[in-house]
Design a protein around this motif. Structure first.
Motif, PDB file in Angstrom:
ATOM      1  N   UNK A 127       0.829  -1.205   0.000  1.00 34.90           N
ATOM      2  CA  UNK A 127       0.000   0.000   0.000  1.00 34.90           C
ATOM      3  C   UNK A 127       0.865   1.257   0.000  1.00 34.90           C
ATOM      4  N   UNK A 128       1.912   1.260   0.795  1.00 35.56           N
ATOM      5  CA  UNK A 128       2.824   2.409   0.827  1.00 35.56           C
ATOM      6  C   UNK A 128       3.572   2.530  -0.496  1.00 35.56           C
ATOM      7  N   UNK A 129       4.026   1.410  -1.033  1.00 31.78           N
ATOM      8  CA  UNK A 129       4.748   1.440  -2.305  1.00 31.78           C
ATOM      9  C   UNK A 129       3.876   2.008  -3.421  1.00 31.78           C
ATOM     10  N   UNK A 130       2.593   1.656  -3.402  1.00 28.16           N
ATOM     11  CA  UNK A 130       1.675   2.199  -4.406  1.00 28.16           C
ATOM     12  C   UNK A 130       1.523   3.710  -4.235  1.00 28.16           C
ATOM     13  N   UNK A 131       1.425   4.142  -2.979  1.00 31.33           N
ATOM     14  CA  UNK A 131       1.293   5.578  -2.709  1.00 31.33           C
ATOM     15  C   UNK A 131       2.525   6.344  -3.184  1.00 31.33           C
ATOM     16  N   UNK A 132       3.701   5.752  -3.068  1.00 31.57           N
ATOM     17  CA  UNK A 132       4.939   6.435  -3.433  1.00 31.57           C
ATOM     18  C   UNK A 132       5.091   6.632  -4.939  1.00 31.57           C
ATOM     19  N   UNK A 133       4.226   5.997  -5.718  1.00 31.09           N
ATOM     20  CA  UNK A 133       4.262   6.209  -7.164  1.00 31.09           C
ATOM     21  C   UNK A 133       3.764   7.604  -7.536  1.00 31.09           C
ATOM     22  N   UNK A 134       3.054   8.241  -6.608  1.00 28.98           N
ATOM     23  CA  UNK A 134       2.489   9.567  -6.874  1.00 28.98           C
ATOM     24  C   UNK A 134       3.015  10.539  -5.815  1.00 28.98           C
ATOM     25  N   UNK A 135       4.137  11.147  -6.108  1.00 27.67           N
ATOM     26  CA  UNK A 135       4.776  12.056  -5.164  1.00 27.67           C
ATOM     27  C   UNK A 135       4.622  13.490  -5.673  1.00 27.67           C
ATOM     28  N   UNK A 136       3.948  14.318  -4.890  1.00 28.22           N
ATOM     29  CA  UNK A 136       3.676  15.691  -5.310  1.00 28.22           C
ATOM     30  C   UNK A 136       4.769  16.649  -4.848  1.00 28.22           C
ATOM     31  N   UNK A 137       5.084  17.601  -5.700  1.00 27.41           N
ATOM     32  CA  UNK A 137       6.075  18.631  -5.378  1.00 27.41           C
ATOM     33  C   UNK A 137       5.357  19.972  -5.271  1.00 27.41           C
ATOM     34  N   UNK A 138       5.081  20.371  -4.043  1.00 27.51           N
ATOM     35  CA  UNK A 138       4.345  21.611  -3.799  1.00 27.51           C
ATOM     36  C   UNK A 138       5.188  22.538  -2.948  1.00 27.51           C
ATOM     37  N   UNK A 139       5.584  23.665  -3.511  1.00 26.31           N
ATOM     38  CA  UNK A 139       6.392  24.594  -2.715  1.00 26.31           C
ATOM     39  C   UNK A 139       5.483  25.473  -1.865  1.00 26.31           C
ATOM     40  N   UNK A 140       6.055  26.026  -0.816  1.00 26.20           N
ATOM     41  CA  UNK A 140       5.269  26.741   0.190  1.00 26.20           C
ATOM     42  C   UNK A 140       4.761  28.099  -0.267  1.00 26.20           C
ATOM     43  N   UNK A 141       5.120  28.516  -1.474  1.00 26.31           N
ATOM     44  CA  UNK A 141       4.635  29.804  -1.980  1.00 26.31           C
ATOM     45  C   UNK A 141       3.419  29.645  -2.887  1.00 26.31           C
ATOM     46  N   UNK A 142       2.995  28.420  -3.152  1.00 33.68           N
ATOM     47  CA  UNK A 142       1.856  28.211  -4.036  1.00 33.68           C
ATOM     48  C   UNK A 142       0.554  28.632  -3.361  1.00 33.68           C
ATOM     49  N   UNK A 143      -0.454  28.891  -4.173  1.00 35.14           N
ATOM     50  CA  UNK A 143      -1.723  29.381  -3.650  1.00 35.14           C
ATOM     51  C   UNK A 143      -2.523  28.285  -2.952  1.00 35.14           C
ATOM     52  N   UNK A 144      -2.332  27.039  -3.369  1.00 34.38           N
ATOM     53  CA  UNK A 144      -2.965  25.909  -2.691  1.00 34.38           C
ATOM     54  C   UNK A 144      -1.849  25.087  -2.052  1.00 34.38           C
ATOM     55  N   UNK A 145      -1.854  25.008  -0.749  1.00 31.82           N
ATOM     56  CA  UNK A 145      -0.738  24.368  -0.050  1.00 31.82           C
ATOM     57  C   UNK A 145      -1.190  23.869   1.311  1.00 31.82           C
ATOM     58  N   UNK A 146      -0.356  23.055   1.923  1.00 33.45           N
ATOM     59  CA  UNK A 146      -0.581  22.641   3.299  1.00 33.45           C
ATOM     60  C   UNK A 146       0.764  22.544   3.999  1.00 33.45           C
ATOM     61  N   UNK A 147       0.723  22.440   5.318  1.00 35.52           N
ATOM     62  CA  UNK A 147       1.975  22.379   6.062  1.00 35.52           C
ATOM     63  C   UNK A 147       1.765  21.916   7.490  1.00 35.52           C
ATOM     64  N   UNK A 148       2.837  21.408   8.081  1.00 32.59           N
ATOM     65  CA  UNK A 148       2.789  20.923   9.454  1.00 32.59           C
ATOM     66  C   UNK A 148       2.578  22.064  10.451  1.00 32.59           C
ATOM     67  N   UNK A 149       1.891  21.738  11.541  1.00 27.82           N
ATOM     68  CA  UNK A 149       1.795  22.618  12.704  1.00 27.82           C
ATOM     69  C   UNK A 149       2.585  22.010  13.861  1.00 27.82           C
ATOM     70  N   UNK A 150       2.327  20.748  14.138  1.00 28.07           N
ATOM     71  CA  UNK A 150       3.087  20.006  15.149  1.00 28.07           C
ATOM     72  C   UNK A 150       3.235  18.561  14.697  1.00 28.07           C
ATOM     73  N   UNK A 151       4.254  17.889  15.204  1.00 24.11           N
ATOM     74  CA  UNK A 151       4.428  16.458  14.961  1.00 24.11           C
ATOM     75  C   UNK A 151       5.196  15.871  16.132  1.00 24.11           C
ATOM     76  N   UNK A 152       4.675  14.764  16.658  1.00 21.72           N
ATOM     77  CA  UNK A 152       5.359  14.071  17.745  1.00 21.72           C
ATOM     78  C   UNK A 152       5.414  12.583  17.437  1.00 21.72           C
ATOM     79  N   UNK A 153       6.387  11.899  18.026  1.00 24.15           N
ATOM     80  CA  UNK A 153       6.618  10.488  17.728  1.00 24.15           C
ATOM     81  C   UNK A 153       6.992   9.742  19.002  1.00 24.15           C
ATOM     82  N   UNK A 154       6.555   8.493  19.061  1.00 24.74           N
ATOM     83  CA  UNK A 154       6.938   7.619  20.165  1.00 24.74           C
ATOM     84  C   UNK A 154       7.403   6.293  19.575  1.00 24.74           C
ATOM     85  N   UNK A 155       8.416   5.701  20.168  1.00 22.40           N
ATOM     86  CA  UNK A 155       8.987   4.453  19.666  1.00 22.40           C
ATOM     87  C   UNK A 155       9.199   3.486  20.811  1.00 22.40           C
ATOM     88  N   UNK A 156       8.779   2.218  20.609  1.00 22.29           N
ATOM     89  CA  UNK A 156       9.165   1.187  21.561  1.00 22.29           C
ATOM     90  C   UNK A 156       9.953   0.121  20.817  1.00 22.29           C
TER      91      UNK A 156
END
Length: 205
Positions: A127-156
């Motif tokens: 499923x991930x490999x299929x998703x990686x076939x479509x990789x978008x290149x969107x720079x932060x100056x475009x009129x339609x965009x998104x971006x992170x606000x926060x991200x946290x991670x936990x590992x065991x």
């Protein structure tokens, strides 16, 4: 007698000073020791400061494993994080530099360095490999965009969980949206798989 007493006091004071200067060994904070995920052990990877500038936990990122890099790199494939053209924009858009990917040493967005690393570690996750076939290149100056606000991670010992919040905007339509997503990964020394992914707040437009 006085000389012996003075020598004893001097020796005792020196010993106390010596042992007080040896700090207790600290346990690493980037992994939970238990087999179950504990929300108290999340590590903040990135966040927006009061000026809206993306900040990274660079000291921690330098210590993470390849499995953690793969999980974070996969999330960064879909969501922007201060992405700008490195110099003049190339005709094939091959020089889009994103802050999180750069910190992960994964090269430009959707580059061979970026995608080949993810395909290597997610090699058994179709499923991930299929998703990686479509990789978008969107720079932060475009009129339609998104971006992170926060991200946290936990590992065991065999699981990684990531929770991030993001915002998007369409300046043409005067629209904004936000969402929070949680994803879970199982990993071994040779690979990683996404086992769960769900939207826990808001909607991705």
């Amino acid at each position: 007698m006085y000389i012996r007493l003075s020598f004893f006091l001097l020796f005792f004071g020196f010993s106390t000073l010596l042992f007080s200067q040896n700090p207790a060994k600290k346990e690493p904070i980037h992994k939970a020791s238990a087999n179950t995920i504990n929300s108290d052990n999340y590590v903040k990877i990135l966040w927006l400061d009061n000026n809206g500038t993306l900040q990274l936990n660079e000291d921690y990122i330098k210590t993470i494993t390849d499995q953690q890099r793969a999980a974070l790199g996969y999330i960064a494939t879909d969501v922007g994080g201060e992405c700008y053209w490195d110099g003049e924009k190339k005709a094939d858009k091959s020089n889009l530099k994103c802050k999180l990917l750069s910190a992960l040493n994964l090269g430009y967005q959707c580059s061979e360095t970026h995608l080949s690393f993810l395909k290597k570690w997610f090699k058994d996750d179709l499923k991930v490999l299929e998703r990686l076939q479509y990789c978008n290149k969107t720079d932060s100056s475009q009129k339609i965009k998104d971006g992170f606000v926060t991200l946290k991670m936990i590992t065991n010992q065999s699981t990684i969980k990531i929770i991030y919040s993001a915002v998007g905007s369409d300046s043409n339509a005067q629209q904004k949206w936000s969402w929070t997503e949680e994803s879970t990964y199982s990993f071994t020394k040779n690979g990683i798989k996404q086992t769960d992914r769900k939207n826990i707040n808001g909607l991705y437009n």
